[in-house]
Design a protein around this motif. Structure first.
Motif, PDB file in Angstrom:
ATOM      1  N   LYS A  51     -14.957 -45.204   1.159  1.00  0.00           N
ATOM      2  CA  LYS A  51     -15.658 -45.134  -0.128  1.00  0.00           C
ATOM      3  C   LYS A  51     -14.842 -44.296  -1.104  1.00  0.00           C
ATOM      4  CE  LYS A  51     -20.428 -45.294   1.535  1.00  0.00           C
ATOM      5  NZ  LYS A  51     -21.689 -44.537   1.627  1.00  0.00           N
ATOM      6  N   ALA A  52     -14.805 -44.745  -2.365  1.00  0.00           N
ATOM      7  CA  ALA A  52     -14.123 -43.976  -3.394  1.00  0.00           C
ATOM      8  C   ALA A  52     -14.739 -42.588  -3.490  1.00  0.00           C
ATOM      9  CB  ALA A  52     -14.219 -44.694  -4.732  1.00  0.00           C
ATOM     10  N   GLY A  53     -13.871 -41.569  -3.531  1.00  0.00           N
ATOM     11  CA  GLY A  53     -14.335 -40.196  -3.597  1.00  0.00           C
ATOM     12  C   GLY A  53     -14.608 -39.559  -2.249  1.00  0.00           C
ATOM     13  N   GLU A  54     -14.609 -40.351  -1.205  1.00  0.00           N
ATOM     14  CA  GLU A  54     -14.930 -39.838   0.139  1.00  0.00           C
ATOM     15  C   GLU A  54     -13.901 -38.804   0.579  1.00  0.00           C
ATOM     16  OE1 GLU A  54     -15.091 -42.999   2.975  1.00  0.00           O
ATOM     17  OE2 GLU A  54     -15.529 -41.689   4.689  1.00  0.00           O
ATOM     18  N   LEU A  55     -14.408 -37.711   1.146  1.00  0.00           N
ATOM     19  CA  LEU A  55     -13.565 -36.655   1.705  1.00  0.00           C
ATOM     20  C   LEU A  55     -13.944 -36.532   3.172  1.00  0.00           C
ATOM     21  CD1 LEU A  55     -11.497 -34.342   0.870  1.00  0.00           C
ATOM     22  CD2 LEU A  55     -13.498 -32.850   0.790  1.00  0.00           C
ATOM     23  N   THR A  56     -12.974 -36.734   4.070  1.00  0.00           N
ATOM     24  CA  THR A  56     -13.268 -36.750   5.502  1.00  0.00           C
ATOM     25  C   THR A  56     -12.316 -35.828   6.252  1.00  0.00           C
ATOM     26  OG1 THR A  56     -14.096 -39.012   5.415  1.00  0.00           O
ATOM     27  CG2 THR A  56     -13.386 -38.224   7.557  1.00  0.00           C
ATOM     28  N   SER A  57     -12.855 -35.103   7.215  1.00  0.00           N
ATOM     29  CA  SER A  57     -12.040 -34.192   8.014  1.00  0.00           C
ATOM     30  C   SER A  57     -12.019 -34.610   9.471  1.00  0.00           C
ATOM     31  CB  SER A  57     -12.577 -32.756   7.908  1.00  0.00           C
ATOM     32  OG  SER A  57     -12.397 -32.258   6.611  1.00  0.00           O
ATOM     33  N   ASN A  58     -10.901 -34.299  10.117  1.00  0.00           N
ATOM     34  CA  ASN A  58     -10.738 -34.510  11.554  1.00  0.00           C
ATOM     35  C   ASN A  58      -9.968 -33.296  12.066  1.00  0.00           C
ATOM     36  OD1 ASN A  58     -10.220 -35.309  14.143  1.00  0.00           O
ATOM     37  ND2 ASN A  58      -8.980 -37.093  13.601  1.00  0.00           N
ATOM     38  N   GLY A  59     -10.709 -32.279  12.490  1.00  0.00           N
ATOM     39  CA  GLY A  59     -10.053 -31.040  12.912  1.00  0.00           C
ATOM     40  C   GLY A  59      -9.361 -30.372  11.738  1.00  0.00           C
ATOM     41  N   ARG A  60      -8.038 -30.161  11.885  1.00  0.00           N
ATOM     42  CA  ARG A  60      -7.269 -29.514  10.812  1.00  0.00           C
ATOM     43  C   ARG A  60      -6.822 -30.498   9.730  1.00  0.00           C
ATOM     44  NH1 ARG A  60      -2.709 -28.422  12.342  1.00  0.00           N
ATOM     45  NH2 ARG A  60      -2.756 -29.496  14.363  1.00  0.00           N
ATOM     46  N   LEU A  61      -7.174 -31.746   9.883  1.00  0.00           N
ATOM     47  CA  LEU A  61      -6.778 -32.772   8.931  1.00  0.00           C
ATOM     48  C   LEU A  61      -7.930 -33.094   7.980  1.00  0.00           C
ATOM     49  CD1 LEU A  61      -4.685 -33.108  11.263  1.00  0.00           C
ATOM     50  CD2 LEU A  61      -4.774 -35.553  10.845  1.00  0.00           C
ATOM     51  N   THR A  62      -7.587 -33.256   6.706  1.00  0.00           N
ATOM     52  CA  THR A  62      -8.560 -33.658   5.689  1.00  0.00           C
ATOM     53  C   THR A  62      -7.924 -34.727   4.831  1.00  0.00           C
ATOM     54  OG1 THR A  62      -9.530 -31.433   5.617  1.00  0.00           O
ATOM     55  CG2 THR A  62     -10.008 -32.909   3.775  1.00  0.00           C
ATOM     56  N   ALA A  63      -8.654 -35.792   4.567  1.00  0.00           N
ATOM     57  CA  ALA A  63      -8.132 -36.857   3.722  1.00  0.00           C
ATOM     58  C   ALA A  63      -9.170 -37.231   2.687  1.00  0.00           C
ATOM     59  CB  ALA A  63      -7.755 -38.076   4.560  1.00  0.00           C
ATOM     60  N   GLN A  64      -8.709 -37.679   1.529  1.00  0.00           N
ATOM     61  CA  GLN A  64      -9.610 -38.106   0.471  1.00  0.00           C
ATOM     62  C   GLN A  64      -9.228 -39.472  -0.061  1.00  0.00           C
ATOM     63  OE1 GLN A  64     -10.430 -35.349  -2.794  1.00  0.00           O
ATOM     64  NE2 GLN A  64     -12.394 -36.375  -3.045  1.00  0.00           N
ATOM     65  N   PHE A  65     -10.236 -40.250  -0.396  1.00  0.00           N
ATOM     66  CA  PHE A  65     -10.113 -41.558  -1.027  1.00  0.00           C
ATOM     67  C   PHE A  65     -10.259 -41.309  -2.527  1.00  0.00           C
ATOM     68  CE2 PHE A  65     -11.572 -46.173  -0.133  1.00  0.00           C
ATOM     69  CZ  PHE A  65     -11.108 -46.617  -1.345  1.00  0.00           C
ATOM     70  N   GLY A  66      -9.208 -41.535  -3.301  1.00  0.00           N
ATOM     71  CA  GLY A  66      -9.249 -41.259  -4.732  1.00  0.00           C
ATOM     72  C   GLY A  66     -10.301 -42.072  -5.467  1.00  0.00           C
TER      73      GLY A  66
END
Lengths: 111, 114
Positions: A51-66
């Motif tokens: 989803k646009a705007g989504e911010l998701t983490s997996n442990g020390r990793l974080t990714a965002q959908f612009g």
């Protein structure tokens, strides 16, 4: 065809530092994926964004959908030696179209 | 079972040989893919199978011949390859349909053509 611009191409960082890499697209995607590949192995999915705007983490990793749906970033906090590898972004704009891959970011961690 | 299994892991073949790469998944995925990856490059799509039918062929030379015998298996038959075909060959699978899904990759077959 669709192209993904991934940057940086390579990074050398000290253990414990944070890392940031990003991907931009010339067209809109509905899915952004981040993979890590170790030498001689296949890519392993780290984070999937739907989803646009989504911010998701997996442990020390974080990714965002612009929010424009044309970009995504991946952050790694407090890097460790096993974070070494090549990180690929990938995107697709429907369930039936193939993934498009970025050219990869080669991460080296200096202990 | 959440894996894609590829065999063999390594393969060395002569330019006149015929060999096959195999891929298997039991996740109920109805899309399967072959990718070719050269060193320090991203994976390049070769073929896509949807519901066991070839749906995409990215202008791959006929010396590569894919086959999907059933929903769990994908083969890549190799014949008369060239040294420049040496690469890591990756199989992947995913769900199809309206949902948006990631791919699960196998560990690949490292192919060397001599």
């Amino acid at each position: 065809g669709q192209q993904l611009n991934q940057s940086p191409q390579s990074m050398f960082i000290q253990e414990g530092e944070d890392v940031s890499m990003n991907c931009t697209s010339s067209s809109i995607f509905n899915t952004w994926l981040w993979y890590k590949q170790d030498p001689g192995e296949g890519p392993v999915l780290l984070i999937a964004l739907y989803k646009a705007g989504e911010l998701t983490s997996n442990g020390r990793l974080t990714a965002q959908f612009g929010i424009t749906r044309k970009d995504s970033f991946l952050n790694i906090s407090a890097s460790i030696p096993s974070d070494v590898g090549i990180y690929f972004c990938a995107g697709r704009n429907s369930g039936n179209t193939p993934l498009v891959f970025g050219k990869g970011t080669r991460l080296s961690v200096i202990a | 079972d959440t894996e894609v299994t590829q065999t063999p892991k390594h393969l060395v073949m002569g330019m006149t040989n015929k060999k096959s790469l195999k891929c298997e998944q039991h996740m109920g995925h109805r899309a399967m893919y072959w990718y070719k990856q050269k060193a320090k490059k991203p994976p390049e799509l070769m073929f896509v199978y949807s519901y066991e039918k070839l749906s995409i062929n990215e202008s791959v030379p006929s010396r590569f011949s894919p086959e999907c015998p059933n929903s769990s298996l994908l083969n890549l038959h190799l014949h008369a390859l060239q040294p420049e075909d040496s690469a890591l060959y990756l199989c992947a699978s995913s769900h199809l349909g309206q949902g948006l899904y990631g791919y699960t990759f196998g560990s690949g077959t490292r192919l060397t053509v001599v």
